[in-house]
Design a protein around this motif. Sequence first.
Motif, PDB file in Angstrom:
ATOM      1  N   SER A   1     -30.662 -33.751  29.453  1.00 55.46           N
ATOM      2  CA  SER A   1     -32.111 -33.651  29.544  1.00 55.46           C
ATOM      3  C   SER A   1     -32.707 -33.545  28.145  1.00 55.46           C
ATOM      4  N   GLN A   2     -33.836 -34.139  28.014  1.00 59.17           N
ATOM      5  CA  GLN A   2     -34.538 -34.055  26.744  1.00 59.17           C
ATOM      6  C   GLN A   2     -35.553 -32.937  26.818  1.00 59.17           C
ATOM      7  N   ASN A   3     -35.831 -32.380  25.689  1.00 58.91           N
ATOM      8  CA  ASN A   3     -36.832 -31.334  25.612  1.00 58.91           C
ATOM      9  C   ASN A   3     -38.210 -31.973  25.781  1.00 58.91           C
ATOM     10  N   THR A   4     -38.876 -31.652  26.880  1.00 57.45           N
ATOM     11  CA  THR A   4     -40.184 -32.252  27.162  1.00 57.45           C
ATOM     12  C   THR A   4     -41.331 -31.325  26.803  1.00 57.45           C
ATOM     13  N   ALA A   5     -41.010 -30.235  26.140  1.00 54.41           N
ATOM     14  CA  ALA A   5     -42.069 -29.304  25.739  1.00 54.41           C
ATOM     15  C   ALA A   5     -42.971 -29.991  24.713  1.00 54.41           C
ATOM     16  N   PRO A   6     -44.268 -29.739  24.779  1.00 52.90           N
ATOM     17  CA  PRO A   6     -45.171 -30.369  23.811  1.00 52.90           C
ATOM     18  C   PRO A   6     -44.864 -29.864  22.407  1.00 52.90           C
ATOM     19  N   ARG A   7     -45.063 -30.754  21.461  1.00 50.11           N
ATOM     20  CA  ARG A   7     -44.854 -30.382  20.062  1.00 50.11           C
ATOM     21  C   ARG A   7     -45.987 -29.468  19.632  1.00 50.11           C
ATOM     22  N   THR A   8     -45.618 -28.439  18.939  1.00 47.06           N
ATOM     23  CA  THR A   8     -46.625 -27.523  18.404  1.00 47.06           C
ATOM     24  C   THR A   8     -46.493 -27.479  16.906  1.00 47.06           C
ATOM     25  N   GLN A   9     -47.574 -27.170  16.274  1.00 51.24           N
ATOM     26  CA  GLN A   9     -47.579 -27.074  14.833  1.00 51.24           C
ATOM     27  C   GLN A   9     -47.860 -25.629  14.479  1.00 51.24           C
ATOM     28  N   SER A  10     -47.024 -25.066  13.614  1.00 49.21           N
ATOM     29  CA  SER A  10     -47.213 -23.678  13.241  1.00 49.21           C
ATOM     30  C   SER A  10     -48.451 -23.549  12.366  1.00 49.21           C
ATOM     31  N   THR A  11     -48.958 -22.329  12.270  1.00 52.66           N
ATOM     32  CA  THR A  11     -50.144 -22.079  11.465  1.00 52.66           C
ATOM     33  C   THR A  11     -49.885 -22.409  10.009  1.00 52.66           C
ATOM     34  N   GLY A  12     -48.677 -22.091   9.521  1.00 53.46           N
ATOM     35  CA  GLY A  12     -48.331 -22.404   8.136  1.00 53.46           C
ATOM     36  C   GLY A  12     -48.331 -23.889   7.873  1.00 53.46           C
ATOM     37  N   ASP A  13     -47.797 -24.690   8.835  1.00 55.26           N
ATOM     38  CA  ASP A  13     -47.787 -26.139   8.663  1.00 55.26           C
ATOM     39  C   ASP A  13     -49.197 -26.712   8.661  1.00 55.26           C
ATOM     40  N   SER A  14     -50.071 -26.217   9.524  1.00 55.95           N
ATOM     41  CA  SER A  14     -51.435 -26.744   9.552  1.00 55.95           C
ATOM     42  C   SER A  14     -52.186 -26.348   8.284  1.00 55.95           C
ATOM     43  N   TRP A  15     -51.897 -25.169   7.757  1.00 52.91           N
ATOM     44  CA  TRP A  15     -52.541 -24.728   6.514  1.00 52.91           C
ATOM     45  C   TRP A  15     -52.130 -25.633   5.356  1.00 52.91           C
ATOM     46  N   THR A  16     -50.813 -25.914   5.236  1.00 52.06           N
ATOM     47  CA  THR A  16     -50.380 -26.772   4.132  1.00 52.06           C
ATOM     48  C   THR A  16     -50.793 -28.214   4.357  1.00 52.06           C
ATOM     49  N   SER A  17     -50.857 -28.645   5.609  1.00 49.21           N
ATOM     50  CA  SER A  17     -51.309 -30.001   5.906  1.00 49.21           C
ATOM     51  C   SER A  17     -52.780 -30.161   5.515  1.00 49.21           C
ATOM     52  N   GLY A  18     -53.593 -29.176   5.874  1.00 51.25           N
ATOM     53  CA  GLY A  18     -55.002 -29.209   5.478  1.00 51.25           C
ATOM     54  C   GLY A  18     -55.158 -29.093   3.978  1.00 51.25           C
ATOM     55  N   GLY A  19     -54.293 -28.294   3.354  1.00 49.36           N
ATOM     56  CA  GLY A  19     -54.327 -28.162   1.900  1.00 49.36           C
ATOM     57  C   GLY A  19     -53.985 -29.465   1.213  1.00 49.36           C
ATOM     58  N   THR A  20     -53.047 -30.217   1.788  1.00 51.46           N
ATOM     59  CA  THR A  20     -52.662 -31.505   1.216  1.00 51.46           C
ATOM     60  C   THR A  20     -53.806 -32.510   1.340  1.00 51.46           C
ATOM     61  N   LEU A  21     -54.460 -32.533   2.469  1.00 55.01           N
ATOM     62  CA  LEU A  21     -55.619 -33.421   2.651  1.00 55.01           C
ATOM     63  C   LEU A  21     -56.712 -33.058   1.654  1.00 55.01           C
ATOM     64  N   PHE A  22     -56.981 -31.760   1.523  1.00 51.35           N
ATOM     65  CA  PHE A  22     -57.996 -31.301   0.589  1.00 51.35           C
ATOM     66  C   PHE A  22     -57.596 -31.631  -0.847  1.00 51.35           C
ATOM     67  N   ALA A  23     -56.298 -31.515  -1.165  1.00 54.33           N
ATOM     68  CA  ALA A  23     -55.819 -31.862  -2.505  1.00 54.33           C
ATOM     69  C   ALA A  23     -56.055 -33.343  -2.796  1.00 54.33           C
ATOM     70  N   GLY A  24     -55.836 -34.204  -1.793  1.00 51.76           N
ATOM     71  CA  GLY A  24     -56.096 -35.626  -1.973  1.00 51.76           C
ATOM     72  C   GLY A  24     -57.562 -35.907  -2.252  1.00 51.76           C
ATOM     73  N   VAL A  25     -58.429 -35.245  -1.506  1.00 48.55           N
ATOM     74  CA  VAL A  25     -59.876 -35.415  -1.729  1.00 48.55           C
ATOM     75  C   VAL A  25     -60.252 -34.910  -3.124  1.00 48.55           C
ATOM     76  N   LEU A  26     -59.715 -33.755  -3.503  1.00 53.64           N
ATOM     77  CA  LEU A  26     -60.015 -33.214  -4.835  1.00 53.64           C
ATOM     78  C   LEU A  26     -59.525 -34.144  -5.938  1.00 53.64           C
ATOM     79  N   MET A  27     -58.366 -34.752  -5.740  1.00 54.83           N
ATOM     80  CA  MET A  27     -57.852 -35.695  -6.743  1.00 54.83           C
ATOM     81  C   MET A  27     -58.789 -36.885  -6.899  1.00 54.83           C
ATOM     82  N   VAL A  28     -59.297 -37.410  -5.798  1.00 54.35           N
ATOM     83  CA  VAL A  28     -60.230 -38.538  -5.867  1.00 54.35           C
ATOM     84  C   VAL A  28     -61.507 -38.114  -6.593  1.00 54.35           C
ATOM     85  N   VAL A  29     -62.039 -36.951  -6.238  1.00 53.89           N
ATOM     86  CA  VAL A  29     -63.283 -36.471  -6.859  1.00 53.89           C
ATOM     87  C   VAL A  29     -63.078 -36.199  -8.347  1.00 53.89           C
ATOM     88  N   ILE A  30     -62.003 -35.497  -8.700  1.00 54.37           N
ATOM     89  CA  ILE A  30     -61.723 -35.213 -10.109  1.00 54.37           C
ATOM     90  C   ILE A  30     -61.528 -36.516 -10.879  1.00 54.37           C
TER      91      ILE A  30
END
Length: 140
Positions: free
Chosen positions: A2-31
């Motif tokens: 059987s395969q694990n059919t549980a929905p994928r979840t993202q931890s709070t730490g992963d979403s924080w760094t993911s958002g930080g990476t997106l924000f870093a990309g925007v800041l790089m473009v602006v700078i």
Amino acid sequence: MSQNTAPRTQSTGDSWTSGGTLFAGVLMVVIGIVDILQGIVAIAEDEVFTRVGDYVFKFDLTAWGWIHLCLGVIVALAGFGILKGTAWGRIAGIALASLNIIAQFLYLPYQPWWALFSMAVSVFVIWALATHETYGKDTV
């Protein structure tokens, strides 16, 4: 089997760094865009900026203009690479943010407040890009 059919979840730490990476990309473009504009102004008109005090690292303002123009184009391109989620964008982002800290330190006599602000932003960009492993990382 059987395969694990549980929905994928993202931890709070992963979403924080993911958002930080997106924000870093925007800041790089602006700078990058601001550095391009700063470079154009310094190349076009030498008397726009005045040097504050005496400083060991002296360059002609036109030379600083070309440095900022070239660095700004490359930083903005790396920012777009980060926003697209490419590995080269993150690696280039860390390297260019580090280079931007050095360039802004040397540029302190001409724009002290902007140079300090840009150095602080670059430190955040390095942190955000160094802590985020990959886009689309599966967590179980």
